[in-house]
Design a protein around this motif. Structure first.
Motif, PDB file in Angstrom:
ATOM      1  N   ARG A 182       0.834  -1.209   0.000  1.00 33.70           N
ATOM      2  CA  ARG A 182       0.000   0.000   0.000  1.00 33.70           C
ATOM      3  C   ARG A 182       0.862   1.250   0.000  1.00 33.70           C
ATOM      4  NH1 ARG A 182      -2.557   0.103   4.898  1.00 33.70           N
ATOM      5  NH2 ARG A 182      -3.330  -1.957   4.389  1.00 33.70           N
ATOM      6  N   GLN A 183       1.969   1.229   0.740  1.00 34.58           N
ATOM      7  CA  GLN A 183       2.852   2.392   0.783  1.00 34.58           C
ATOM      8  C   GLN A 183       3.500   2.636  -0.579  1.00 34.58           C
ATOM      9  OE1 GLN A 183       5.885   2.117   3.774  1.00 34.58           O
ATOM     10  NE2 GLN A 183       6.133   4.339   3.869  1.00 34.58           N
ATOM     11  N   ALA A 184       3.908   1.553  -1.274  1.00 37.42           N
ATOM     12  CA  ALA A 184       4.480   1.700  -2.614  1.00 37.42           C
ATOM     13  C   ALA A 184       3.433   2.246  -3.587  1.00 37.42           C
ATOM     14  CB  ALA A 184       5.018   0.358  -3.095  1.00 37.42           C
ATOM     15  N   ALA A 185       2.173   1.780  -3.471  1.00 38.18           N
ATOM     16  CA  ALA A 185       1.103   2.287  -4.339  1.00 38.18           C
ATOM     17  C   ALA A 185       0.827   3.765  -4.045  1.00 38.18           C
ATOM     18  CB  ALA A 185      -0.165   1.455  -4.139  1.00 38.18           C
ATOM     19  N   ASP A 186       0.883   4.140  -2.770  1.00 36.96           N
ATOM     20  CA  ASP A 186       0.690   5.549  -2.414  1.00 36.96           C
ATOM     21  C   ASP A 186       1.797   6.420  -2.993  1.00 36.96           C
ATOM     22  OD1 ASP A 186      -1.669   5.137  -1.087  1.00 36.96           O
ATOM     23  OD2 ASP A 186      -0.818   5.314   0.939  1.00 36.96           O
ATOM     24  N   GLN A 187       3.021   5.932  -2.971  1.00 40.65           N
ATOM     25  CA  GLN A 187       4.140   6.699  -3.535  1.00 40.65           C
ATOM     26  C   GLN A 187       3.968   6.883  -5.040  1.00 40.65           C
ATOM     27  OE1 GLN A 187       6.442   8.330  -1.902  1.00 40.65           O
ATOM     28  NE2 GLN A 187       5.710   7.571   0.065  1.00 40.65           N
ATOM     29  N   ALA A 188       3.542   5.806  -5.737  1.00 39.63           N
ATOM     30  CA  ALA A 188       3.323   5.904  -7.184  1.00 39.63           C
ATOM     31  C   ALA A 188       2.181   6.869  -7.492  1.00 39.63           C
ATOM     32  CB  ALA A 188       3.029   4.525  -7.759  1.00 39.63           C
ATOM     33  N   HIS A 247      -7.871   5.733 -13.437  1.00 43.86           N
ATOM     34  CA  HIS A 247      -7.536   5.318 -12.070  1.00 43.86           C
ATOM     35  C   HIS A 247      -8.802   5.268 -11.227  1.00 43.86           C
ATOM     36  CE1 HIS A 247      -3.255   5.266 -12.450  1.00 43.86           C
ATOM     37  NE2 HIS A 247      -3.205   6.521 -12.869  1.00 43.86           N
ATOM     38  N   HIS A 248      -8.997   4.194 -10.518  1.00 44.83           N
ATOM     39  CA  HIS A 248     -10.128   4.090  -9.596  1.00 44.83           C
ATOM     40  C   HIS A 248      -9.591   4.291  -8.197  1.00 44.83           C
ATOM     41  CE1 HIS A 248     -12.771   2.897 -12.776  1.00 44.83           C
ATOM     42  NE2 HIS A 248     -11.913   1.961 -13.156  1.00 44.83           N
ATOM     43  N   VAL A 249      -9.681   5.538  -7.743  1.00 42.09           N
ATOM     44  CA  VAL A 249      -9.134   5.912  -6.446  1.00 42.09           C
ATOM     45  C   VAL A 249     -10.152   6.811  -5.747  1.00 42.09           C
ATOM     46  CG1 VAL A 249      -7.886   7.877  -7.414  1.00 42.09           C
ATOM     47  CG2 VAL A 249      -7.084   6.856  -5.307  1.00 42.09           C
ATOM     48  N   ASN A 250     -10.194   6.737  -4.447  1.00 40.94           N
ATOM     49  CA  ASN A 250     -11.124   7.531  -3.658  1.00 40.94           C
ATOM     50  C   ASN A 250     -10.617   8.971  -3.557  1.00 40.94           C
ATOM     51  OD1 ASN A 250     -12.765   8.634  -1.648  1.00 40.94           O
ATOM     52  ND2 ASN A 250     -12.913   6.689  -0.558  1.00 40.94           N
ATOM     53  N   ARG A 251     -11.560   9.927  -3.567  1.00 40.55           N
ATOM     54  CA  ARG A 251     -11.162  11.344  -3.478  1.00 40.55           C
ATOM     55  C   ARG A 251     -10.515  11.653  -2.140  1.00 40.55           C
ATOM     56  NH1 ARG A 251     -14.787  14.047  -0.364  1.00 40.55           N
ATOM     57  NH2 ARG A 251     -16.799  13.043  -0.098  1.00 40.55           N
ATOM     58  N   LYS A 252     -10.917  10.953  -1.080  1.00 39.48           N
ATOM     59  CA  LYS A 252     -10.309  11.188   0.231  1.00 39.48           C
ATOM     60  C   LYS A 252      -8.853  10.727   0.254  1.00 39.48           C
ATOM     61  CE  LYS A 252     -14.618  10.927   2.768  1.00 39.48           C
ATOM     62  NZ  LYS A 252     -15.376  10.216   3.804  1.00 39.48           N
ATOM     63  N   ARG A 253      -8.564   9.676  -0.501  1.00 38.51           N
ATOM     64  CA  ARG A 253      -7.172   9.220  -0.590  1.00 38.51           C
ATOM     65  C   ARG A 253      -6.330  10.260  -1.333  1.00 38.51           C
ATOM     66  NH1 ARG A 253      -5.078   3.688  -3.534  1.00 38.51           N
ATOM     67  NH2 ARG A 253      -2.931   3.819  -2.819  1.00 38.51           N
ATOM     68  N   VAL A 254      -6.895  10.834  -2.385  1.00 43.99           N
ATOM     69  CA  VAL A 254      -6.188  11.880  -3.125  1.00 43.99           C
ATOM     70  C   VAL A 254      -5.952  13.080  -2.216  1.00 43.99           C
ATOM     71  CG1 VAL A 254      -6.336  13.477  -5.071  1.00 43.99           C
ATOM     72  CG2 VAL A 254      -7.095  11.118  -5.351  1.00 43.99           C
ATOM     73  N   ALA A 255      -6.960  13.458  -1.452  1.00 42.57           N
ATOM     74  CA  ALA A 255      -6.821  14.593  -0.534  1.00 42.57           C
ATOM     75  C   ALA A 255      -5.763  14.297   0.524  1.00 42.57           C
ATOM     76  CB  ALA A 255      -8.153  14.900   0.126  1.00 42.57           C
ATOM     77  N   ARG A 256      -5.758  13.080   1.056  1.00 43.69           N
ATOM     78  CA  ARG A 256      -4.775  12.721   2.086  1.00 43.69           C
ATOM     79  C   ARG A 256      -3.360  12.752   1.521  1.00 43.69           C
ATOM     80  NH1 ARG A 256      -2.241   7.994   2.917  1.00 43.69           N
ATOM     81  NH2 ARG A 256      -3.688   6.860   1.596  1.00 43.69           N
ATOM     82  N   LEU A 257      -3.166  12.193   0.322  1.00 40.75           N
ATOM     83  CA  LEU A 257      -1.828  12.185  -0.270  1.00 40.75           C
ATOM     84  C   LEU A 257      -1.349  13.595  -0.599  1.00 40.75           C
ATOM     85  CD1 LEU A 257      -2.066   9.047  -2.575  1.00 40.75           C
ATOM     86  CD2 LEU A 257      -0.727   9.312  -0.488  1.00 40.75           C
ATOM     87  N   MET A 258      -2.251  14.422  -1.099  1.00 41.27           N
ATOM     88  CA  MET A 258      -1.855  15.802  -1.386  1.00 41.27           C
ATOM     89  C   MET A 258      -1.489  16.531  -0.104  1.00 41.27           C
ATOM     90  SD  MET A 258      -4.437  16.924  -4.448  1.00 41.27           S
ATOM     91  CE  MET A 258      -3.742  18.549  -4.648  1.00 41.27           C
ATOM     92  N   ARG A 259      -2.236  16.285   0.960  1.00 40.06           N
ATOM     93  CA  ARG A 259      -1.949  16.928   2.247  1.00 40.06           C
ATOM     94  C   ARG A 259      -0.613  16.431   2.809  1.00 40.06           C
ATOM     95  NH1 ARG A 259      -6.524  15.824   4.324  1.00 40.06           N
ATOM     96  NH2 ARG A 259      -5.900  13.862   5.269  1.00 40.06           N
ATOM     97  N   ALA A 299       1.184   9.350  -5.579  1.00 39.12           N
ATOM     98  CA  ALA A 299       1.638  10.703  -5.241  1.00 39.12           C
ATOM     99  C   ALA A 299       2.479  11.286  -6.371  1.00 39.12           C
ATOM    100  CB  ALA A 299       2.420  10.697  -3.940  1.00 39.12           C
ATOM    101  N   ALA A 300       3.288  10.449  -7.011  1.00 39.22           N
ATOM    102  CA  ALA A 300       4.086  10.929  -8.143  1.00 39.22           C
ATOM    103  C   ALA A 300       3.176  11.339  -9.301  1.00 39.22           C
ATOM    104  CB  ALA A 300       5.059   9.842  -8.594  1.00 39.22           C
ATOM    105  N   GLU A 301       2.125  10.567  -9.547  1.00 39.67           N
ATOM    106  CA  GLU A 301       1.191  10.921 -10.611  1.00 39.67           C
ATOM    107  C   GLU A 301       0.398  12.182 -10.264  1.00 39.67           C
ATOM    108  OE1 GLU A 301      -1.825   8.712 -13.661  1.00 39.67           O
ATOM    109  OE2 GLU A 301      -0.562   7.570 -12.296  1.00 39.67           O
ATOM    110  N   ILE A 302       0.051  12.328  -8.995  1.00 40.49           N
ATOM    111  CA  ILE A 302      -0.640  13.543  -8.551  1.00 40.49           C
ATOM    112  C   ILE A 302       0.251  14.758  -8.761  1.00 40.49           C
ATOM    113  CG2 ILE A 302      -1.468  14.750  -6.487  1.00 40.49           C
ATOM    114  CD1 ILE A 302      -2.612  12.072  -5.532  1.00 40.49           C
ATOM    115  N   ARG A 303       1.535  14.619  -8.471  1.00 46.32           N
ATOM    116  CA  ARG A 303       2.479  15.721  -8.698  1.00 46.32           C
ATOM    117  C   ARG A 303       2.534  16.108 -10.174  1.00 46.32           C
ATOM    118  NH1 ARG A 303       6.066  13.241  -5.015  1.00 46.32           N
ATOM    119  NH2 ARG A 303       6.026  14.339  -3.043  1.00 46.32           N
TER     120      ARG A 303
END
Length: 184
Positions: A45-51, A81-93, A53-57
């Motif tokens: 999950r941490q590796a997926a979050d890092q990937a 990408h099928h991702v929750n908006r709260k996950r996007v908000a958390r990663l951006m934060r 986050a890079a795409e969000i950047r």
């Protein structure tokens, strides 16, 4: 906080034993073993979050650093990408990615409480906004504020364009207060 406890237990388990450490730290042994079993899933999950986050950047940089999490989320959904908006908000934060905030609108019509009231109309004074000059005669200056409710006949005269405002007779003038700005 509990993750630090589990880290401490796993670090000193060989020295003191899991049972003793869990009893001293007041945590359950089953919780520790559950945490151990989920370590691999956490790493994935941490590796997926890092990937992600890079795409969000990338999306954020392509927008000129103006997109907030909702637009980034919509862009990710659009690209498949099928991702929750709260996950996007958390990663951006967590990664300090912030969209552009528009400046607050400036209120320009706030009245000054110290300024004197504006003088409306021609007569000046308290009744400047409601005084009517009849035929240019300064003596016949009457205020249009009503002293009593209109009767049906007065409403009919008003609709026809006759009455106090159009060549008023003396009887019509009695319905209005004498203005303070009159010369009499």
């Amino acid at each position: 906080m509990t993750s630090r406890r589990w880290d401490f237990v796993s670090e000193y388990a060989g020295e003191f034993g899991v049972q003793r450490l869990c009893r001293v730290l007041q945590v359950s042994r089953s919780g520790y073993y559950r945490w151990l079993a989920g370590a691999e899933a956490r790493d994935i999950r941490q590796a997926a979050d890092q990937a992600l986050a890079a795409e969000i950047r990338e999306i954020h940089a392509a927008s000129g650093e103006t997109y907030g999490f909702l637009r980034v989320y919509a862009d990710l959904q659009g690209s498949g990408h099928h991702v929750n908006r709260k996950r996007v908000a958390r990663l951006m934060r967590e990664h300090g990615i912030v969209g552009r905030h528009l400046p607050r609108r400036k209120r320009t019509t706030v009245p000054d409480s110290v300024a004197p009231p504006a003088v409306l109309g021609t007569g000046g004074g308290e009744h400047a906004d409601c005084c009517v000059r009849n035929g240019g005669d300064p003596v016949a200056n009457y205020c249009t504020r009503r002293t009593r409710p209109r009767t049906p006949a007065e409403r009919l005269n008003r609709a026809r364009g006759t009455g106090a405002s159009a060549g008023a007779s003396m009887s019509d003038r009695r319905r209005f207060k004498r203005c303070r700005t009159s010369t009499r």
